[in-house]
Design a protein around this motif. Structure first.
Motif, PDB file in Angstrom:
ATOM      1  N   ALA A  11       0.785  -1.125   0.060  1.00 41.41           N
ATOM      2  CA  ALA A  11       0.001  -0.154  -0.137  1.00 41.41           C
ATOM      3  C   ALA A  11       0.847   1.401  -0.162  1.00 41.41           C
ATOM      4  O   ALA A  11       1.977   1.185   0.518  1.00 41.41           O
ATOM      5  CB  ALA A  11      -1.068  -0.252   1.242  1.00 41.41           C
ATOM      6  N   PHE A  12       0.324   2.318  -0.529  1.00 42.89           N
ATOM      7  CA  PHE A  12       0.998   3.622  -0.328  1.00 42.89           C
ATOM      8  C   PHE A  12       0.902   4.150   0.977  1.00 42.89           C
ATOM      9  O   PHE A  12      -0.016   4.191   1.602  1.00 42.89           O
ATOM     10  CB  PHE A  12       0.200   4.582  -1.319  1.00 42.89           C
ATOM     11  N   THR A  14       1.189   7.499   3.045  1.00 39.28           N
ATOM     12  CA  THR A  14       0.691   8.818   2.604  1.00 39.28           C
ATOM     13  C   THR A  14       1.121   9.848   3.633  1.00 39.28           C
ATOM     14  O   THR A  14       0.889  11.021   3.327  1.00 39.28           O
ATOM     15  CB  THR A  14      -0.860   8.933   2.329  1.00 39.28           C
ATOM     16  N   ALA A  15       1.470   9.603   4.969  1.00 36.78           N
ATOM     17  CA  ALA A  15       1.865  10.280   5.876  1.00 36.78           C
ATOM     18  C   ALA A  15       2.759  11.511   5.464  1.00 36.78           C
ATOM     19  O   ALA A  15       3.762  11.208   4.740  1.00 36.78           O
ATOM     20  CB  ALA A  15       2.242   9.471   7.277  1.00 36.78           C
ATOM     21  N   GLU A  16       2.856  12.579   6.158  1.00 38.40           N
ATOM     22  CA  GLU A  16       3.790  13.803   5.603  1.00 38.40           C
ATOM     23  C   GLU A  16       5.117  13.239   6.189  1.00 38.40           C
ATOM     24  O   GLU A  16       6.059  13.464   5.313  1.00 38.40           O
ATOM     25  CB  GLU A  16       3.353  15.004   6.546  1.00 38.40           C
ATOM     26  N   GLU A  17       5.321  12.516   7.244  1.00 40.25           N
ATOM     27  CA  GLU A  17       6.736  12.141   7.659  1.00 40.25           C
ATOM     28  C   GLU A  17       7.150  10.945   6.531  1.00 40.25           C
ATOM     29  O   GLU A  17       8.471  11.085   6.140  1.00 40.25           O
ATOM     30  CB  GLU A  17       6.759  11.357   8.813  1.00 40.25           C
ATOM     31  N   ASP A  18       6.263  10.270   5.822  1.00 43.60           N
ATOM     32  CA  ASP A  18       7.016   9.415   4.863  1.00 43.60           C
ATOM     33  C   ASP A  18       7.360  10.219   3.458  1.00 43.60           C
ATOM     34  O   ASP A  18       8.260  10.000   2.908  1.00 43.60           O
ATOM     35  CB  ASP A  18       5.726   8.302   4.182  1.00 43.60           C
ATOM     36  N   ILE A  40       1.463  13.525  -6.567  1.00 45.32           N
ATOM     37  CA  ILE A  40       1.976  12.255  -5.585  1.00 45.32           C
ATOM     38  C   ILE A  40       0.945  11.449  -4.987  1.00 45.32           C
ATOM     39  O   ILE A  40      -0.172  11.740  -4.485  1.00 45.32           O
ATOM     40  CB  ILE A  40       2.733  13.033  -4.541  1.00 45.32           C
ATOM     41  N   LEU A  41       1.090  10.248  -5.182  1.00 46.11           N
ATOM     42  CA  LEU A  41       0.315   9.064  -4.346  1.00 46.11           C
ATOM     43  C   LEU A  41       0.687   8.753  -3.096  1.00 46.11           C
ATOM     44  O   LEU A  41      -0.196   7.999  -2.285  1.00 46.11           O
ATOM     45  CB  LEU A  41       0.455   7.751  -5.375  1.00 46.11           C
ATOM     46  N   GLY A  42       1.996   8.740  -2.860  1.00 48.73           N
ATOM     47  CA  GLY A  42       2.629   8.265  -1.491  1.00 48.73           C
ATOM     48  C   GLY A  42       3.898   7.593  -1.585  1.00 48.73           C
ATOM     49  O   GLY A  42       4.320   7.486  -2.849  1.00 48.73           O
ATOM     50  N   VAL A  43       4.265   6.786  -0.716  1.00 51.84           N
ATOM     51  CA  VAL A  43       5.609   6.094  -0.746  1.00 51.84           C
ATOM     52  C   VAL A  43       5.232   4.567  -0.653  1.00 51.84           C
ATOM     53  O   VAL A  43       4.207   3.978   0.228  1.00 51.84           O
ATOM     54  CB  VAL A  43       6.505   6.563   0.516  1.00 51.84           C
ATOM     55  N   LYS A  44       5.937   3.661  -1.360  1.00 52.93           N
ATOM     56  CA  LYS A  44       5.731   2.405  -1.377  1.00 52.93           C
ATOM     57  C   LYS A  44       7.145   2.013  -0.656  1.00 52.93           C
ATOM     58  O   LYS A  44       8.131   2.282  -1.112  1.00 52.93           O
ATOM     59  CB  LYS A  44       5.323   1.623  -2.339  1.00 52.93           C
ATOM     60  N   TYR A  45       7.487   0.902   0.446  1.00 49.82           N
ATOM     61  CA  TYR A  45       8.237   0.465   0.954  1.00 49.82           C
ATOM     62  C   TYR A  45       8.673  -0.806   0.491  1.00 49.82           C
ATOM     63  O   TYR A  45       7.799  -1.630   0.301  1.00 49.82           O
ATOM     64  CB  TYR A  45       8.576   0.689   2.334  1.00 49.82           C
ATOM     65  N   ASP A  46       9.987  -1.455   0.323  1.00 47.55           N
ATOM     66  CA  ASP A  46      10.030  -2.916   0.097  1.00 47.55           C
ATOM     67  C   ASP A  46      10.131  -3.575   1.295  1.00 47.55           C
ATOM     68  O   ASP A  46       9.350  -4.712   1.201  1.00 47.55           O
ATOM     69  CB  ASP A  46      11.708  -3.139  -0.295  1.00 47.55           C
ATOM     70  N   ALA A  48       7.758  -2.532   4.834  1.00 47.17           N
ATOM     71  CA  ALA A  48       7.022  -1.582   5.355  1.00 47.17           C
ATOM     72  C   ALA A  48       7.525  -1.629   7.050  1.00 47.17           C
ATOM     73  O   ALA A  48       7.118  -0.240   7.543  1.00 47.17           O
ATOM     74  CB  ALA A  48       5.521  -1.704   5.176  1.00 47.17           C
ATOM     75  N   GLU A  49       7.852  -2.544   7.412  1.00 46.63           N
ATOM     76  CA  GLU A  49       7.991  -2.347   8.899  1.00 46.63           C
ATOM     77  C   GLU A  49       9.125  -1.636   9.292  1.00 46.63           C
ATOM     78  O   GLU A  49       9.232  -0.908  10.100  1.00 46.63           O
ATOM     79  CB  GLU A  49       8.367  -4.006   9.388  1.00 46.63           C
ATOM     80  N   THR A  50      10.187  -1.915   8.292  1.00 45.16           N
ATOM     81  CA  THR A  50      11.523  -1.206   8.607  1.00 45.16           C
ATOM     82  C   THR A  50      11.514   0.253   8.011  1.00 45.16           C
ATOM     83  O   THR A  50      12.430   1.148   8.273  1.00 45.16           O
ATOM     84  CB  THR A  50      12.772  -2.109   8.492  1.00 45.16           C
ATOM     85  N   LYS A  51      10.576   0.408   6.848  1.00 48.01           N
ATOM     86  CA  LYS A  51      10.420   1.548   5.975  1.00 48.01           C
ATOM     87  C   LYS A  51      11.785   2.003   5.154  1.00 48.01           C
ATOM     88  O   LYS A  51      12.351   2.948   5.260  1.00 48.01           O
ATOM     89  CB  LYS A  51      10.190   2.858   6.784  1.00 48.01           C
TER      90      LYS A  51
END
Length: 88
Positions: A11-12, A14-18, A40-46, A48-51
């Motif tokens: 999932a994307f 979308t929080a500002e910190e991301d 901008i849709l947001g950030v995807k992480y490989d 998500a737990e460790t970002k």
């Protein structure tokens, strides 16, 4: 053959910190170095737990979605610009 049970991508976030890690906010209007406009849709992480290994994604006005290129993000003079729609 087909991969069974392949789940949809992460999932994307979308929080500002991301998003601000990449210099953008969720739903910012972006102009690419080639002059394309997107949102901008947001950030995807490989992971998500460790970002870790995150990439920020954009939806272009033609409907395509893709991550922004890291190389461009590192060079502001060549890269993506944030702006208001009425400024373009």
């Amino acid at each position: 053959g087909l991969l069974q049970g392949k789940k949809k991508g992460p999932a994307f976030h979308t929080a500002e910190e991301d998003c601000m890690r990449f210099g953008f906010r969720y739903r910012d209007i972006v102009r690419t170095p080639l002059g394309l406009l997107g949102t901008i849709l947001g950030v995807k992480y490989d992971n998500a737990e460790t970002k870790e290994a995150g990439r920020i994604w954009v939806r272009y006005n033609d409907g395509r979605e893709s991550p922004l290129e890291h190389k461009m993000l590192d060079v502001p003079s060549l890269g993506y610009r944030r702006g208001q729609e009425d400024k373009f």
